[in-house]
Design a protein around this motif. Structure first.
Motif, short mmCIF file in Angstrom:
data_model
loop_
_atom_site.label_atom_id
_atom_site.label_comp_id
_atom_site.label_asym_id
_atom_site.label_seq_id
_atom_site.Cartn_x
_atom_site.Cartn_y
_atom_site.Cartn_z
N LEU A 109 14.80 -2.45 7.36
CA LEU A 109 14.75 -2.82 5.89
C LEU A 109 15.87 -1.94 4.95
O LEU A 109 15.95 -2.17 3.94
CB LEU A 109 13.30 -2.79 5.24
CG LEU A 109 12.48 -3.90 5.84
CD1 LEU A 109 11.19 -3.88 5.28
CD2 LEU A 109 13.06 -5.35 5.63
N VAL A 110 16.19 -0.81 5.54
CA VAL A 110 17.01 -0.08 4.82
C VAL A 110 18.23 -0.56 4.11
O VAL A 110 18.49 -0.28 3.04
CB VAL A 110 17.38 1.29 5.72
CG1 VAL A 110 18.27 2.29 4.92
CG2 VAL A 110 15.95 2.23 6.12
N ARG A 123 18.14 2.52 -1.68
CA ARG A 123 17.67 3.26 -2.62
C ARG A 123 18.70 3.59 -3.60
O ARG A 123 20.02 3.69 -3.38
CB ARG A 123 17.06 4.51 -2.00
CG ARG A 123 15.80 4.24 -1.17
CD ARG A 123 15.05 5.43 -0.83
NE ARG A 123 14.68 6.20 -2.14
CZ ARG A 123 13.68 7.08 -1.93
NH1 ARG A 123 13.44 7.48 -0.80
NH2 ARG A 123 13.33 7.67 -3.25
N ASP A 124 18.37 3.87 -4.85
CA ASP A 124 19.36 4.12 -5.95
C ASP A 124 19.59 5.67 -6.19
O ASP A 124 20.46 6.05 -6.72
CB ASP A 124 18.82 3.56 -7.12
CG ASP A 124 18.47 1.93 -7.08
OD1 ASP A 124 19.45 1.37 -6.57
OD2 ASP A 124 17.83 1.49 -7.83
N HIS A 157 1.00 -1.36 0.04
CA HIS A 157 0.05 0.05 0.15
C HIS A 157 0.92 1.42 -0.07
O HIS A 157 0.58 2.20 -0.66
CB HIS A 157 -0.73 -0.15 1.24
CG HIS A 157 -2.02 -0.62 0.86
ND1 HIS A 157 -3.32 -0.27 0.41
CD2 HIS A 157 -2.52 -1.88 1.40
CE1 HIS A 157 -4.28 -0.99 0.37
NE2 HIS A 157 -3.99 -2.12 0.96
N ARG A 158 1.77 1.16 0.90
CA ARG A 158 2.87 2.29 0.96
C ARG A 158 3.53 2.58 -0.22
O ARG A 158 3.98 3.77 -0.88
CB ARG A 158 3.63 2.50 2.18
CG ARG A 158 2.98 2.74 3.47
CD ARG A 158 3.73 2.27 4.75
NE ARG A 158 3.06 2.43 5.92
CZ ARG A 158 3.01 3.44 6.68
NH1 ARG A 158 3.19 4.68 6.08
NH2 ARG A 158 2.23 3.39 7.82
N GLY A 159 4.09 1.41 -0.85
CA GLY A 159 4.65 1.83 -2.24
C GLY A 159 3.83 2.08 -3.25
O GLY A 159 4.26 3.04 -4.24
N ALA A 208 11.25 0.93 -1.94
CA ALA A 208 12.39 1.48 -1.32
C ALA A 208 12.04 2.99 -0.70
O ALA A 208 12.37 3.14 0.57
CB ALA A 208 13.50 1.63 -2.13
N ALA A 209 11.43 3.61 -1.46
CA ALA A 209 10.67 5.06 -1.01
C ALA A 209 9.70 4.68 0.21
O ALA A 209 9.82 5.51 1.21
CB ALA A 209 9.93 5.52 -2.18
N ALA A 210 9.06 3.87 0.20
CA ALA A 210 8.13 3.25 1.30
C ALA A 210 8.82 3.00 2.60
O ALA A 210 8.64 3.44 3.72
CB ALA A 210 7.07 2.38 0.85
#
Length: 199
Positions: A151-152, A157-158, A119-121, A139-141
């Motif tokens: 989970l980072v 993130r790219d 949902h967040r993604g 990754a943004a979520a």
């Protein structure tokens, strides 16, 4: 015969000829230059409105999950394989026995975790006007939600601007005494840097 009614049909429209519309079809002259608020919103307002809509969707999601949990009477059908969950649980050598209910609870928790992250993604994908969920959305979520900070390191993130945030997080982890593998060197054991070895 009534003189107001004619038996002849109206002439066919001519291409390029002006068409008369009723006056109600046009907006009032005073409001012609102004945009209706539902049709146009400044970018900041649109982003705030989108964030509020995403938050409302998450609240509805959790309310629905809560209702579903309360109404559940069938514990035999699962969306995730219980044998695999039990195998993962037994990967810890300290775990000797597992009650029959434990994998069922883990299966439901994993399902809810996946659904919320999705949902967040999806909210991030919609912000970027896309209809396809991508790794960058997940990754943004993860980056936006404090609960998912664990989970980072798993889903990096790219973006270049996120490299600075990742470096700051790595420095904070090093200051906290959490060992990490050297940069560019894969860990032999993927869980090796999660546990501090006993000395």
């Amino acid at each position: 015969m009534d003189p107001t009614k004619s038996s002849t049909p109206p002439p066919p429209p001519v291409m390029g000829a002006p068409v008369a519309y009723p006056p109600a079809a046009y907006p009032p002259a005073a409001a012609a230059g102004a945009y209706a608020p539902q049709l146009y919103a400044p970018p900041a307002a649109a982003a705030a409105q989108q964030a509020a809509a995403a938050q409302q969707q998450l609240q509805m999601f959790w309310a629905e999950q809560y209702r579903e949990i309360e109404a559940t009477t069938d514990f035999k059908n699962h969306n995730l394989p219980l044998a695999r969950i039990k195998k993962i649980m037994k990967a810890d050598e300290d775990v000797r026995m597992i009650a029959a209910e434990a994998p069922v609870v883990f299966a439901r928790a994993c399902e809810m975790f996946i659904l919320e992250l999705t949902h967040r993604g999806w909210a991030h994908a919609e912000e970027n006007k896309r209809r396809t969920l991508q790794k960058s959305d997940i990754a943004a979520a993860i980056a936006r939600t404090e609960v998912f900070d664990f989970l980072v390191d798993i889903v990096p993130r790219d973006d270049a601007k996120d490299a600075d945030a990742a470096a700051a997080a790595a420095a904070a982890a090093a200051a906290a005494g959490i060992p990490r593998p050297a940069a560019g060197v894969p860990a032999t054991d993927p869980l090796a840097y999660y546990y501090v070895p006993q000395q």
